[in-house]
Design an enzyme around this catalytic site. Sequence first.
Site, PDB file in Angstrom:
ATOM      1  N   LEU A 140      -6.697  18.787   0.743  1.00 29.47           N
ATOM      2  CA  LEU A 140      -5.595  18.534   1.660  1.00 29.47           C
ATOM      3  C   LEU A 140      -4.390  18.123   0.830  1.00 29.47           C
ATOM      4  O   LEU A 140      -4.533  17.485  -0.215  1.00 29.47           O
ATOM      5  CB  LEU A 140      -5.923  17.393   2.637  1.00 29.47           C
ATOM      6  N   ASP A 141      -3.188  18.456   1.304  1.00 31.58           N
ATOM      7  CA  ASP A 141      -1.984  17.973   0.638  1.00 31.58           C
ATOM      8  C   ASP A 141      -1.996  16.448   0.620  1.00 31.58           C
ATOM      9  O   ASP A 141      -2.536  15.802   1.530  1.00 31.58           O
ATOM     10  CB  ASP A 141      -0.727  18.437   1.383  1.00 31.58           C
ATOM     11  N   ARG A 142      -1.328  15.893  -0.373  1.00 35.15           N
ATOM     12  CA  ARG A 142      -1.283  14.426  -0.505  1.00 35.15           C
ATOM     13  C   ARG A 142      -0.754  13.760   0.770  1.00 35.15           C
ATOM     14  O   ARG A 142      -1.271  12.726   1.206  1.00 35.15           O
ATOM     15  CB  ARG A 142      -0.395  14.056  -1.699  1.00 35.15           C
ATOM     16  N   THR A 144      -0.751  14.918   3.839  1.00 35.94           N
ATOM     17  CA  THR A 144      -1.482  15.265   5.062  1.00 35.94           C
ATOM     18  C   THR A 144      -2.658  14.307   5.235  1.00 35.94           C
ATOM     19  O   THR A 144      -3.352  13.996   4.275  1.00 35.94           O
ATOM     20  CB  THR A 144      -2.006  16.715   4.982  1.00 35.94           C
ATOM     21  N   ARG A 243       2.825  24.448   6.562  1.00 36.41           N
ATOM     22  CA  ARG A 243       4.204  24.013   6.330  1.00 36.41           C
ATOM     23  C   ARG A 243       5.123  25.202   6.059  1.00 36.41           C
ATOM     24  O   ARG A 243       6.233  25.281   6.596  1.00 36.41           O
ATOM     25  CB  ARG A 243       4.233  23.020   5.172  1.00 36.41           C
TER      26      ARG A 243
END
Length: 316
Positions: A140-142, A144, A243
């Site tokens: 996961l993105d940091r 998110t 995104r």
Amino acid sequence: MAENGVRQWRVTGAEAGQRLDNFLLRVMKGVPRSHIYKILRSGEVRVNKGRTRPHYHLTEGDILRLPPVRVAAPSDPAVLPAHLHHQLEAAILYEDDHLLVLDKPSGLAVHGGSGLSWGAIEALRQLRPDARELELAHRLDRDTSGCLILSKKRSALRALHEALREGRMEKRYLALAAGDWQGKTRSVHLALRKNTLQSGERMVRVDSVDGKAAHTHFLPLERFPGAVLLQADLDTGRTHQIRVHLQAIGHPVAGDEKYGDPAFNQRLRAWGLRRLFLHAALIAFRHPQDGRPLRIEAPLPAELRGVLARLRTESA
């Protein structure tokens, strides 16, 4: 510091299924993450005598060439801060002998490095020292939050990766996006290409020629003046996929400093939004050991619920 010579490494069945970069980080202990990626880019690491990408998944019998590297002398690992220890223990949504699902907080990277002392994987390895094969099953993105799966056994990792590749894992997100959404469900099929800037920052762009296929389905759940709460279901799992797809169709995600709308972000910041409004709300798959269906949900964090409450008040 100690210098190691070139090594030939045959991948065993127990090691198969791991991403190449994650494997190198474990066998080259003490080598900075940035250097791992440098020797991958330069071709110093070879798989079956050829170059390959960091995200290549190892197969039993692969022959790796591991170059000489300067390895830092071993030292005692830093102790996990007490506040993070308690936060992560409370954030475990599901756990058994084969896997663990974490409700990852926004702001916590999945990996440490690049100035970050802790990532989710390093922290959980300290929380679960007996889980010697603990690995991330996906990322996961940091910024998110939400459902993040980690495997505890190599067999579970292989099964989870297979489920991801074959589209047998349901991943559902909630996102607040800018603009007035027209119509109902919208499917976005735009290929994405990942680029790394000179600063080391990762940027993803729509690229119909050299990009990789990326598919996202969006369903509006609640509409506000100039904003919409969306459910996003992924058919693919590209970096920054939701995104960039929302940016491309004119509905950037709230709080997105990289791909977002500065004016929209400023408006919501005044209402308390200090993070990306993107949350991995649900993940569903079959258990890698016995095949039983698992459906795990992560509740929307309080700070995001607060923003929605303010939008409802303003639009009433």
